[in-house]
Scaffold this motif. Structure first.
Motif, PDB file in Angstrom:
ATOM      1  N   LYS A  76     -41.216  51.689 103.770  1.00 32.05           N
ATOM      2  CA  LYS A  76     -40.498  50.430 103.989  1.00 32.05           C
ATOM      3  C   LYS A  76     -41.356  49.450 104.780  1.00 32.05           C
ATOM      4  O   LYS A  76     -41.273  48.238 104.571  1.00 32.05           O
ATOM      5  N   GLU A  77     -42.175  49.976 105.671  1.00 34.98           N
ATOM      6  CA  GLU A  77     -43.056  49.092 106.435  1.00 34.98           C
ATOM      7  C   GLU A  77     -44.032  48.367 105.508  1.00 34.98           C
ATOM      8  O   GLU A  77     -44.321  47.188 105.708  1.00 34.98           O
ATOM      9  N   GLU A  78     -44.517  49.065 104.498  1.00 31.40           N
ATOM     10  CA  GLU A  78     -45.414  48.423 103.538  1.00 31.40           C
ATOM     11  C   GLU A  78     -44.686  47.331 102.757  1.00 31.40           C
ATOM     12  O   GLU A  78     -45.261  46.283 102.453  1.00 31.40           O
ATOM     13  N   ILE A  79     -43.424  47.565 102.427  1.00 30.22           N
ATOM     14  CA  ILE A  79     -42.633  46.546 101.731  1.00 30.22           C
ATOM     15  C   ILE A  79     -42.469  45.311 102.619  1.00 30.22           C
ATOM     16  O   ILE A  79     -42.634  44.167 102.163  1.00 30.22           O
ATOM     17  N   ILE A  80     -42.144  45.517 103.885  1.00 29.04           N
ATOM     18  CA  ILE A  80     -41.955  44.407 104.814  1.00 29.04           C
ATOM     19  C   ILE A  80     -43.219  43.562 104.905  1.00 29.04           C
ATOM     20  O   ILE A  80     -43.189  42.331 104.785  1.00 29.04           O
ATOM     21  N   ILE A  81     -44.340  44.227 105.117  1.00 25.82           N
ATOM     22  CA  ILE A  81     -45.609  43.513 105.257  1.00 25.82           C
ATOM     23  C   ILE A  81     -45.970  42.813 103.949  1.00 25.82           C
ATOM     24  O   ILE A  81     -46.373  41.649 103.936  1.00 25.82           O
ATOM     25  N   GLY A  82     -45.785  43.506 102.823  1.00 27.32           N
ATOM     26  CA  GLY A  82     -46.083  42.912 101.535  1.00 27.32           C
ATOM     27  C   GLY A  82     -45.214  41.709 101.234  1.00 27.32           C
ATOM     28  O   GLY A  82     -45.678  40.720 100.645  1.00 27.32           O
ATOM     29  N   ALA A  83     -43.941  41.761 101.625  1.00 31.99           N
ATOM     30  CA  ALA A  83     -43.025  40.649 101.365  1.00 31.99           C
ATOM     31  C   ALA A  83     -43.446  39.391 102.114  1.00 31.99           C
ATOM     32  O   ALA A  83     -43.196  38.272 101.653  1.00 31.99           O
ATOM     33  N   ILE A  84     -44.084  39.555 103.255  1.00 33.48           N
ATOM     34  CA  ILE A  84     -44.587  38.403 103.998  1.00 33.48           C
ATOM     35  C   ILE A  84     -45.907  37.911 103.416  1.00 33.48           C
ATOM     36  O   ILE A  84     -46.119  36.711 103.222  1.00 33.48           O
ATOM     37  N   LEU A  85     -46.785  38.838 103.079  1.00 33.98           N
ATOM     38  CA  LEU A  85     -48.103  38.446 102.562  1.00 33.98           C
ATOM     39  C   LEU A  85     -48.013  37.758 101.204  1.00 33.98           C
ATOM     40  O   LEU A  85     -48.850  36.912 100.880  1.00 33.98           O
ATOM     41  N   ILE A  86     -47.008  38.101 100.391  1.00 31.32           N
ATOM     42  CA  ILE A  86     -46.923  37.573  99.032  1.00 31.32           C
ATOM     43  C   ILE A  86     -46.433  36.130  98.999  1.00 31.32           C
ATOM     44  O   ILE A  86     -46.528  35.456  97.967  1.00 31.32           O
ATOM     45  N   GLN A  87     -45.942  35.629 100.114  1.00 26.78           N
ATOM     46  CA  GLN A  87     -45.402  34.272 100.131  1.00 26.78           C
ATOM     47  C   GLN A  87     -46.467  33.253  99.731  1.00 26.78           C
ATOM     48  O   GLN A  87     -47.568  33.239 100.274  1.00 26.78           O
ATOM     49  N   ASN A  88     -46.129  32.411  98.755  1.00 28.04           N
ATOM     50  CA  ASN A  88     -46.986  31.297  98.324  1.00 28.04           C
ATOM     51  C   ASN A  88     -48.374  31.736  97.864  1.00 28.04           C
ATOM     52  O   ASN A  88     -49.353  30.996  98.030  1.00 28.04           O
ATOM     53  N   THR A  89     -48.462  32.925  97.286  1.00 29.16           N
ATOM     54  CA  THR A  89     -49.730  33.361  96.713  1.00 29.16           C
ATOM     55  C   THR A  89     -49.447  34.354  95.603  1.00 29.16           C
ATOM     56  O   THR A  89     -48.288  34.639  95.284  1.00 29.16           O
ATOM     57  N   ASN A  90     -50.482  34.895  94.981  1.00 23.97           N
ATOM     58  CA  ASN A  90     -50.297  35.905  93.941  1.00 23.97           C
ATOM     59  C   ASN A  90     -50.511  37.287  94.539  1.00 23.97           C
ATOM     60  O   ASN A  90     -51.005  37.442  95.658  1.00 23.97           O
TER      61      ASN A  90
ATOM     62  N   ALA B 289     -54.726  36.459 102.035  1.00 23.57           N
ATOM     63  CA  ALA B 289     -53.422  36.091 101.481  1.00 23.57           C
ATOM     64  C   ALA B 289     -53.115  34.605 101.662  1.00 23.57           C
ATOM     65  O   ALA B 289     -52.090  34.123 101.160  1.00 23.57           O
ATOM     66  N   GLY B 290     -53.992  33.870 102.350  1.00 22.37           N
ATOM     67  CA  GLY B 290     -53.753  32.454 102.574  1.00 22.37           C
ATOM     68  C   GLY B 290     -52.727  32.220 103.676  1.00 22.37           C
ATOM     69  O   GLY B 290     -51.981  33.134 104.053  1.00 22.37           O
ATOM     70  N   PHE B 291     -52.705  30.967 104.175  1.00 18.27           N
ATOM     71  CA  PHE B 291     -51.752  30.604 105.236  1.00 18.27           C
ATOM     72  C   PHE B 291     -51.762  31.661 106.355  1.00 18.27           C
ATOM     73  O   PHE B 291     -50.718  32.084 106.848  1.00 18.27           O
ATOM     74  N   TYR B 292     -52.970  32.084 106.712  1.00 15.00           N
ATOM     75  CA  TYR B 292     -53.108  33.273 107.544  1.00 15.00           C
ATOM     76  C   TYR B 292     -52.521  33.117 108.932  1.00 15.00           C
ATOM     77  O   TYR B 292     -52.018  34.090 109.506  1.00 15.00           O
ATOM     78  N   ARG B 293     -52.544  31.912 109.479  1.00 11.35           N
ATOM     79  CA  ARG B 293     -51.956  31.729 110.811  1.00 11.35           C
ATOM     80  C   ARG B 293     -50.438  31.894 110.758  1.00 11.35           C
ATOM     81  O   ARG B 293     -49.847  32.596 111.583  1.00 11.35           O
TER      82      ARG B 293
ATOM     83  N   ARG C 225     -52.585  39.609  93.778  1.00 11.90           N
ATOM     84  CA  ARG C 225     -53.981  40.009  93.987  1.00 11.90           C
ATOM     85  C   ARG C 225     -54.445  39.629  95.387  1.00 11.90           C
ATOM     86  O   ARG C 225     -55.066  40.439  96.096  1.00 11.90           O
ATOM     87  N   ASN C 226     -54.151  38.403  95.803  1.00  8.13           N
ATOM     88  CA  ASN C 226     -54.553  37.964  97.144  1.00  8.13           C
ATOM     89  C   ASN C 226     -53.791  38.710  98.232  1.00  8.13           C
ATOM     90  O   ASN C 226     -54.367  39.114  99.246  1.00  8.13           O
ATOM     91  N   ALA C 227     -52.481  38.870  98.005  1.00  9.86           N
ATOM     92  CA  ALA C 227     -51.677  39.598  98.991  1.00  9.86           C
ATOM     93  C   ALA C 227     -52.162  41.038  99.127  1.00  9.86           C
ATOM     94  O   ALA C 227     -52.227  41.580 100.237  1.00  9.86           O
ATOM     95  N   ASP C 228     -52.523  41.642  98.015  1.00 13.84           N
ATOM     96  CA  ASP C 228     -52.946  43.039  98.035  1.00 13.84           C
ATOM     97  C   ASP C 228     -54.276  43.204  98.760  1.00 13.84           C
ATOM     98  O   ASP C 228     -54.515  44.231  99.404  1.00 13.84           O
TER      99      ASP C 228
END
Length: 213
Positions: free
Chosen positions: A27-41, A78-82, A43-46
């Motif tokens: 679930k922790e990976e899902i949480i982190i992934g859900a934030i990283l995927i915002q406004n990107t694809n 993942a962009g928008f890193y700040r 591949r970048n989030a991964d």
């Protein structure tokens, strides 16, 4: 054929099989992934997720212990890193206060859980609904771009943004958390196949159907 939400899910499941969503080991990976995927694809989030995994094992307390500059470097692909780094710290700190006991957190906030999530930095309506569905096992319809595109193809009009669909579509009471999770996954997998370009929808098993909403 005019379909209900339940019939749409059943038809997608029959034609596509189980989605296996959200693909993650915890679930922790899902949480982190859900934030990283915002406004990107993905591949970048991964790429950012892999860097975080290699450095911290995706252990929340280890992520929270990182110096801000280091966290920025790991999140940067993942962009928008700040903003995303700040969101990770905000969400993980809030969860840490509840000892990452997701059932207990759900019980504590009850019907106000979504409101609590939305109050966290970087948690918009889509991320809140993803967390409700996949982390807290609250069956919620995720009105993302693929869902809005699909429903538009099925004859639903006026779907201009996330809220425009979210306020019109609630899942049937019969939907369990597992069904809600699978339904979202099926919609996104369908979109990857039939919305690039959009004309491919007419080749799909849903061509000619409409949705009663």
């Amino acid at each position: 054929m005019q379909l209900t939400i339940t019939q749409l899910y059943e038809k997608m499941r029959a034609n596509m099989g189980p989605s296996g969503w959200w693909p993650a080991d915890s679930k922790e990976e899902i949480i982190i992934g859900a934030i990283l995927i915002q406004n990107t694809n993905w591949r970048n989030a991964d790429r950012a997720l892999t860097l975080l995994h290699n450095t911290t094992g995706l252990v929340p307390d280890r992520i929270l212990a990182l110096p801000p500059e280091k966290l920025h470097d790991l999140v940067r692909p993942a962009g928008f890193y700040r903003n995303k780094s700040r969101a990770l710290v905000s969400v993980l700190t809030w969860l840490a206060q509840g000892n990452y006991d997701y059932p207990a957190i759900r019980q504590r906030y009850g019907a106000h859980l979504r409101q609590e999530l939305r109050a966290l930095h970087g948690v918009g309506p889509e991320t809140a609904d993803v967390l409700l569905t996949y982390i807290f096992d609250v069956p919620t319809f995720i009105s993302d771009k693929y869902a809005r595109t699909l429903f538009t193809c099925l004859g639903v009009t006026g779907l201009t943004d996330y809220r425009s669909l979210a306020r019109r579509c609630t899942l049937p009471a019969s939907f369990t958390p597992a069904i809600a999770q699978d339904f979202h996954g099926l919609i996104d997998e369908f979109g990857k196949v039939y919305f690039h370009p959009l004309t491919k929808f007419q080749e799909s098993f849903l061509a000619g159907d409409t949705l009663a909403l």
